[in-house]
Design an enzyme around this catalytic site. Structure first.
Site, PDB file in Angstrom:
ATOM      1  N   PHE A 100       0.857  -1.187   0.000  1.00 15.29           N
ATOM      2  CA  PHE A 100       0.000   0.000   0.000  1.00 15.29           C
ATOM      3  C   PHE A 100       0.890   1.232   0.000  1.00 15.29           C
ATOM      4  CE2 PHE A 100      -2.293   3.555   1.780  1.00 15.29           C
ATOM      5  CZ  PHE A 100      -3.483   3.507   1.073  1.00 15.29           C
ATOM      6  N   ASP A 152       9.362   2.719   1.739  1.00  9.93           N
ATOM      7  CA  ASP A 152       8.188   3.438   2.231  1.00  9.93           C
ATOM      8  C   ASP A 152       8.094   3.189   3.732  1.00  9.93           C
ATOM      9  OD1 ASP A 152       5.704   4.326   2.999  1.00  9.93           O
ATOM     10  OD2 ASP A 152       4.648   3.568   1.216  1.00  9.93           O
ATOM     11  N   LYS A 167       3.171   9.639   8.381  1.00 11.38           N
ATOM     12  CA  LYS A 167       2.183   9.491   9.462  1.00 11.38           C
ATOM     13  C   LYS A 167       2.606  10.019  10.838  1.00 11.38           C
ATOM     14  CE  LYS A 167      -0.905   6.075   7.543  1.00 11.38           C
ATOM     15  NZ  LYS A 167      -0.549   5.276   6.378  1.00 11.38           N
TER      16      LYS A 167
HETATM   17  C1  LIG Z   1      -0.862   5.503   4.957  1.00  8.88           C
HETATM   18  C2  LIG Z   1       0.198   5.079   4.029  1.00  8.88           C
HETATM   19  C3  LIG Z   1       0.429   5.773   2.840  1.00  8.88           C
HETATM   20  C4  LIG Z   1      -0.438   6.918   2.391  1.00  8.88           C
HETATM   21  O1  LIG Z   1      -0.338   8.004   3.264  1.00  8.88           O
HETATM   22  P1  LIG Z   1      -1.452   9.166   3.187  1.00  8.88           P
HETATM   23  O2  LIG Z   1      -0.972  10.166   4.193  1.00  8.88           O
HETATM   24  O3  LIG Z   1      -2.751   8.545   3.556  1.00  8.88           O
HETATM   25  O4  LIG Z   1      -1.443   9.680   1.815  1.00  8.88           O
HETATM   26  C5  LIG Z   1       1.488   5.372   2.051  1.00  8.88           C
HETATM   27  N1  LIG Z   1       2.256   4.338   2.387  1.00  8.88           N
HETATM   28  C6  LIG Z   1       2.064   3.648   3.534  1.00  8.88           C
HETATM   29  C7  LIG Z   1       2.974   2.513   3.883  1.00  8.88           C
HETATM   30  C8  LIG Z   1       1.015   3.977   4.386  1.00  8.88           C
HETATM   31  O5  LIG Z   1       0.794   3.272   5.489  1.00  8.88           O
END
Ligand SMILES: *Cc1c(COP(=O)(O)O)cnc(C)c1O
Length: 406
Positions: free
Chosen positions: A142, A227, A256
């Site tokens: 994701f 990521d 986050k």
């Molecule tokens: C939540 C998340 C995203 C997206 O972040 P947003 O702030 O919602 O755009 C991307 N990569 C990972 C691993 C995530 O957990």
């Protein structure tokens, strides 16, 4: 807080239905606890999806935001500001000191910057725009909901209705080095994976795999981009999750937990590639504002001053052990417990959403994840008392779901 607002009706009448109708209205929070508009208290092991690093209403965050609001909120990136400079220095230091930072506003935006990096890198390598554009991502990944992030997220639930997507993304099996080796060819610019998959169900990279991927990317001349949007910022008991593995990526996406509740994203890029972003190649109006950077600085300073990395390491091990014990006690209810620190997923046998809802009705907020998983994402300030309370409620709910299953 005003009590006579019918938020349910206002939501139905005025908000897009993309989230469905959320089941509850929160009006305030303190530490690891939240209160709804009927005065009920909840233990918050969702942390706004790994965002409220220091819990709710933390004095250091409130002070930083208040003072900055009275000093300078925003000037744009046409001009310098001090909090952005200081935060960039701190993050660069955390990442090893040999790179550069760019600030944006969300995880998806951080990942967009990384995907743009892969294009610039491919162009440098091939000498031609539009060549060497392939990015190899992981199955169950994701990476966000923008076109780039969505194209890197191989889920019908995410991509459906939005084709055609951005070209160039390919998917290999996580923790299968051969699968990644086979997916990389002369048209590949980068490998892009979560160090620990979050939304996909808390699937950590195995040590041998991530180390192998690092060597593979090096040997094949492609970037390794990690990521860390969900797993970064001390959540796993290290500032970045990749520190557990002893690997060093070429670029990092984060977001986050960085602002402990304010919207912020950032990328760090190794100096070997940071110069690909020449003046004018990328920008965002709200990136790195004094307000947001002040909150992020307060987050990082508090993590350091309160030794939260060590505390997450210890309390995370305690939580993982307790959940493993619960699995031994209720083997029909729990299939597997996975994760690190305060990023833990419990793969349940019953319906995970039913358990999430039951937990909420008993005063525990926990988010689901793919693959029938319930996530435990406590704020980093949570201690053993809160962990015991959460596991107690979770156990009750699991027993309810087992009884209902017969
Ligand atoms: C939540 C998340 C995203 C997206 O972040 P947003 O702030 O919602 O755009 C991307 N990569 C990972 C691993 C995530 O957990």
């Amino acid at each position: 807080m005003t009590t006579n607002i019918d938020t349910e009706k206002l939501y139905k009448d005025n908000l897009l239905g993309n989230y469905g109708l959320p089941p509850i209205t929160f009006v305030r929070g303190r530490g690891a606890y939240l209160w709804d508009d009927e005065g009920n208290r909840y233990l918050d092991f969702c942390s706004g999806l790994a965002v409220t690093t220091l819990g709710h209403s933390h004095p250091a965050i409130a002070k930083a935001i208040g003072e900055q609001a009275e000093t300078l909120l925003h000037v744009s990136n046409l001009y310098r500001n001090q909090p952005q400079a200081l935060l960039a220095q701190k993050l660069n230091e955390k990442a090893g000191g040999n790179g550069k930072v760019f600030f944006c506003n969300s995880g998806a935006e951080a990942n967009e910057a990384l995907i743009k990096l892969s294009r610039l890198f491919g162009q440098r390598k091939s000498g031609q725009e539009g060549k060497r554009i392939k990015v190899v991502c992981a199955e169950k990944a994701f990476h966000g909901r923008t076109f780039g992030g969505m194209s890197a997220t191989p889920k019908p639930k995410v991509q459906g209705g939005f084709h055609p997507l951005v070209p160039g993304f390919e998917f290999a099996e996580l923790n299968n080095l051969e699968s990644f080796a086979n997916a990389i060819d002369d048209d590949t610019s980068a490998v892009f994976v979560e160090t620990i998959q979050g939304e996909g169900g808390i699937h950590p990279c195995e040590a041998e795999f991530l180390n192998g991927l690092r060597s593979l990317c090096h040997d094949r001349g492609v970037l390794l981009m990690l990521d860390e949007v969900q797993c970064g910022i001390a959540r796993t008991g290290a500032f970045f999750a990749f520190e557990h593995y002893g690997v060093k990526p070429d670029a990092i996406g984060m977001a986050k937990g960085l602002g402990s509740g304010v919207p912020i994203g950032a990328v760090w890029i190794d100096d070997q590639y940071a110069d690909l972003f020449t003046p004018g190649t990328h920008a965002t109006t709200f990136g790195g504002t004094p307000l947001i950077c002040s909150a992020a600085i307060a987050t990082l300073d508090t993590i350091e001053q309160d030794n939260l990395i060590e505390s997450v390491k210890q309390n995370g091990a305690y939580m993982l052990n307790a959940l493993q014990d619960l699995r031994s006690e209720l083997p029909d209810g729990i299939i597997q417990v996975r994760g690190m620190g305060f990023l833990v997923g419990i793969q349940v046998a019953g319906d995970n959403m039913a358990i999430v809802n039951e937990c909420r009705s008993k005063g525990l907020i926990v988010p689901p994840a793919e693959g029938n998983v319930v996530r435990f994402l406590p704020p980093l300030i949570a201690g053993r008392e809160e962990i015991d309370e959460a596991i107690g409620i979770f156990k009750d709910c699991l027993q309810v779901s087992l009884a209902e299953a017969g």
